[in-house]
Scaffold this motif. Sequence first.
Motif, mmCIF file in Angstrom:
data_model
loop_
_atom_site.group_PDB
_atom_site.id
_atom_site.type_symbol
_atom_site.label_atom_id
_atom_site.label_comp_id
_atom_site.label_asym_id
_atom_site.label_seq_id
_atom_site.Cartn_x
_atom_site.Cartn_y
_atom_site.Cartn_z
ATOM 1 N N UNK A 183 0.832 -1.200 0.000
ATOM 2 C CA UNK A 183 0.000 0.000 0.000
ATOM 3 C C UNK A 183 0.870 1.255 0.000
ATOM 4 N N UNK A 184 0.459 2.252 -0.785
ATOM 5 C CA UNK A 184 1.053 3.585 -0.708
ATOM 6 C C UNK A 184 -0.078 4.547 -0.366
ATOM 7 N N UNK A 185 0.038 5.236 0.749
ATOM 8 C CA UNK A 185 -1.026 6.136 1.194
ATOM 9 C C UNK A 185 -1.012 7.428 0.386
ATOM 10 N N UNK A 186 -2.052 8.224 0.573
ATOM 11 C CA UNK A 186 -2.160 9.474 -0.162
ATOM 12 C C UNK A 186 -1.003 10.415 0.076
ATOM 13 N N UNK A 187 -0.397 10.358 1.258
ATOM 14 C CA UNK A 187 0.750 11.215 1.547
ATOM 15 C C UNK A 187 2.077 10.494 1.339
ATOM 16 N N UNK A 188 2.043 9.387 0.584
ATOM 17 C CA UNK A 188 3.269 8.760 0.103
ATOM 18 C C UNK A 188 3.972 7.797 1.032
ATOM 19 N N UNK A 189 3.320 7.327 2.086
ATOM 20 C CA UNK A 189 3.954 6.413 3.028
ATOM 21 C C UNK A 189 3.742 4.968 2.579
ATOM 22 N N UNK A 190 4.808 4.180 2.562
ATOM 23 C CA UNK A 190 4.729 2.776 2.160
ATOM 24 C C UNK A 190 4.221 1.919 3.322
ATOM 25 N N UNK A 191 3.260 1.063 3.014
ATOM 26 C CA UNK A 191 2.655 0.215 4.041
ATOM 27 C C UNK A 191 2.536 -1.218 3.523
ATOM 28 N N UNK A 192 2.409 -2.128 4.458
ATOM 29 C CA UNK A 192 2.194 -3.517 4.089
ATOM 30 C C UNK A 192 1.243 -4.146 5.098
ATOM 31 N N UNK A 193 0.279 -4.896 4.599
ATOM 32 C CA UNK A 193 -0.662 -5.623 5.449
ATOM 33 C C UNK A 193 -0.636 -7.090 5.043
ATOM 34 N N UNK A 194 -0.361 -7.964 6.001
ATOM 35 C CA UNK A 194 -0.281 -9.398 5.746
ATOM 36 C C UNK A 194 -1.454 -10.092 6.420
ATOM 37 N N UNK A 195 -2.159 -10.914 5.649
ATOM 38 C CA UNK A 195 -3.324 -11.643 6.141
ATOM 39 C C UNK A 195 -2.976 -13.136 6.261
ATOM 40 N N UNK A 196 -3.775 -13.923 6.994
ATOM 41 C CA UNK A 196 -4.992 -13.555 7.723
ATOM 42 C C UNK A 196 -4.669 -13.005 9.108
ATOM 43 N N UNK A 197 -5.687 -12.571 9.805
ATOM 44 C CA UNK A 197 -5.486 -12.012 11.135
ATOM 45 C C UNK A 197 -5.214 -13.116 12.163
ATOM 46 N N UNK A 198 -4.342 -12.812 13.092
ATOM 47 C CA UNK A 198 -4.028 -13.690 14.215
ATOM 48 C C UNK A 198 -3.522 -12.784 15.329
ATOM 49 N N UNK A 199 -4.453 -12.252 16.122
ATOM 50 C CA UNK A 199 -4.111 -11.203 17.067
ATOM 51 C C UNK A 199 -3.165 -11.664 18.179
ATOM 52 N N UNK A 200 -3.124 -12.949 18.458
ATOM 53 C CA UNK A 200 -2.237 -13.432 19.507
ATOM 54 C C UNK A 200 -0.787 -13.491 19.047
#
Length: 345
Positions: A183-200
Amino acid sequence: MGAGKRVRFAVLPAILALGDQVLLSGIHSRKPHAVPLPDGTQLSTSTSLNAKHFEDIDIVIVAVRTNAIWGVLNALNDIPRKKDISIVMDTPPLRLSDFVKMRTFSGFKSVIVGEDWFKLSPILLIKDLITRGAIGGALHQIKLDRMSYRYHGLVTLRSIAGTRWFRSIKATMAEDGKTSYSVVTGNGISCRAILPRDYTRGTLYVAGNRGWISNHVPDGDAGDGHLIGFPLEESGWYQPISLDGNMLPSDAVDQNVTSLPLEYLEDNTAINRLKIRGYARLVEDLMTDNVEYDIIDGLYDYFATAAVERLKRFCDLPVRNSQQSVLRIVLSLHQYERQTPECYL
């Protein structure tokens, strides 16, 4: 509006945690229900949508099934004093075919989405540390490793980044075969999201030009950092959030949340306890007309999520010096008119 799992698991406990700040006027459901309360009594639901039930209401929380949303909204639109009522869409109509019905939201005082993720205590702490320059003056990277789910993850990313839109999102496969969003946000910050969720086991990592914030110490030489302790222990009701080993103080609503009997909660997992407090913050903000995540934000994030899930990518273009985007302007063409408190579920 609604008496299902979402109301029983999080919405009602959040309202009760607000104590004397709000008065719960009633709960509406399609069929009669007896909703349990912490003191062992039960609250009988109303099945009538007559306008007289809303004469003294300031906030209506809509948490019904998707196929019932428009019927409820049409009934709320018949209320003579709807300009004085704020709507919380806990189950917003987030389908592409719903865009043409956006005018249904017109005329209410405000319409927000019941999104509690960006109001979770750890997220607020991270944003506060960024604002105070704890990791430098420039934000470089945000990573959610098994700490996000669909558009809730997008909300979290852009809330931390401090923007309301995305330049691009691309779905790829991580090294271990898990789905990964670049992901690149509107203000140019690089992000990454890895699935699936595992909150523990999940990790939240934010890096700036002079350090990092995370719930786990990163590998390698990452520079100076700040370690957040999440209240994920299941042994007790409440584990205060910590920063660098120091417990942070709680407020009155935190204490009200912890006073709810643990056996009363149908979902007493640590993440749900965090979400109860986050939802209470949403209502607190709404009482002071502080709207951070309205129906346009919800539709935007759903559209982006749907595009990535179906097409593996999403992109948007900047407008007005990158403060706005093309898609947000399109969605805002049907923006409602926005103009303390009694609450109706």
